[in-house]
Design an enzyme around this catalytic site. Sequence first.
Site, short mmCIF file in Angstrom:
data_model
loop_
_atom_site.label_atom_id
_atom_site.label_comp_id
_atom_site.label_asym_id
_atom_site.label_seq_id
_atom_site.Cartn_x
_atom_site.Cartn_y
_atom_site.Cartn_z
N CYS A 114 0.68 -1.71 -0.44
CA CYS A 114 0.40 -0.05 -0.01
C CYS A 114 0.71 1.07 0.24
O CYS A 114 2.21 1.19 0.92
CB CYS A 114 -0.63 -0.22 0.81
SG CYS A 114 -2.43 1.52 1.03
N LYS A 141 2.69 -9.74 -0.77
CA LYS A 141 2.19 -8.70 -1.97
C LYS A 141 3.18 -7.76 -1.42
O LYS A 141 2.75 -6.54 -0.50
CB LYS A 141 0.50 -8.40 -2.02
CG LYS A 141 0.74 -7.78 -3.09
CD LYS A 141 -0.90 -7.73 -3.08
CE LYS A 141 -1.21 -6.75 -5.38
NZ LYS A 141 -0.61 -5.29 -4.95
#
Length: 396
Positions: free
Chosen positions: A121, A163
């Site tokens: 993010c 991720k």
Amino acid sequence: MTTTTPAAPARPGAGAVLPPLRIGPITVDTPVVLAPMAGVTNAAFRRLCRESGAGLYVAEMVTSRALVERSPESFRIISFEPDEVPRSVQVYGVDPATVAAAVRMLVEEDLADHVDLNFGCPVPKVTRRGGGAVLPWKRDLFSAIVRAAVDAARPAGVPVTVKMRKGIDEDHLTYVEAGLTAQDAGVAAVSLHGRTAADYYSGTADWDAIATLKQAVTDIPVLGNGDIWSAEDALAMVAHTGCDGVVVGRGCQGRPWLFADLAAAFAGSDERIRPGLGEVAHVVRRHAELMVEHFGDEGKALREMRKHMAWYFKGYVVGGEARAGLGLVTSMADLDDKLAALDLDQPYPGEAAEGQRGRAGSPKRPILPYGWLDSRELSEDFRRDLHEAELSVSGG
């Protein structure tokens, strides 16, 4: 939905492009993952995607602190339909103990079959606290979080994946080291978005970085993410990088049928979905119905639907006034009236409906905690501050 074949010659019998994706005990026949997107990949949208194709569909990101505190919103985020298997949850956290507690709760209470850890993010409210895409810079913290999650999930046999992005910026890249650390910690796969935190969603994803990671991380699957707007893009990424599967984010916004295209492409077929406006309107109506079921509040559901309208009608001749009205729908009846007023016999518009969608913007200088780049190790001051990091992050 209407299907057509592109100009390229068909490839009957060409066979699968890649073998099934194996994430621990989970086998994903079509090696495609729906990226978790806040406010998008809730149960309603995931259902539309699942009905279209095959793959692994990840819920919206939820914070480890919210899970541990059992906030009602966090449990709404990780709500799954009875036929939704495997149940995939993405967890964000900056404190190893809290992440471990959250993962332990998920597996012990049988709330998830797969846990993904968010280190990708780039938004300021996350990075200013040292989280998301900038966290792997602190190598000891990254390792501790990943190992804590893997250890917590191992007794239940639930696989953990990571991720991430390339790094903070081009001068502070972390992805190869982080990928190797994650592999050594026992994760089942790693995904790389080929952008840095500074890139945000701008420019072109660096597929060369995905290839580099694939060459370095050899014991577990490496998945590529970034600029997959079509099935052809997915095939091109695999050919360019050698990755074991792809992660699709913005490319499916307003286009859940992209997963049908991806399933066909990875099976070696040239068949593609090319919906006319009437078919798009039907999907929008069904999406809204599912949103009402998910939220249990028609007003809230239709407000949440508004962001999807521009994505769904990209490239179609709808008109400015109609687009504005669809972006302000208030009820199912209002939606029905506005959809009925469109030229529903309009065919697929071709290239105008293809390509980039969703947010892009320009590069942004990452907002970091003061002194974050001074060392690759975590100081005691930073360690204390990170306990507060999840309080200001959405996801429960």
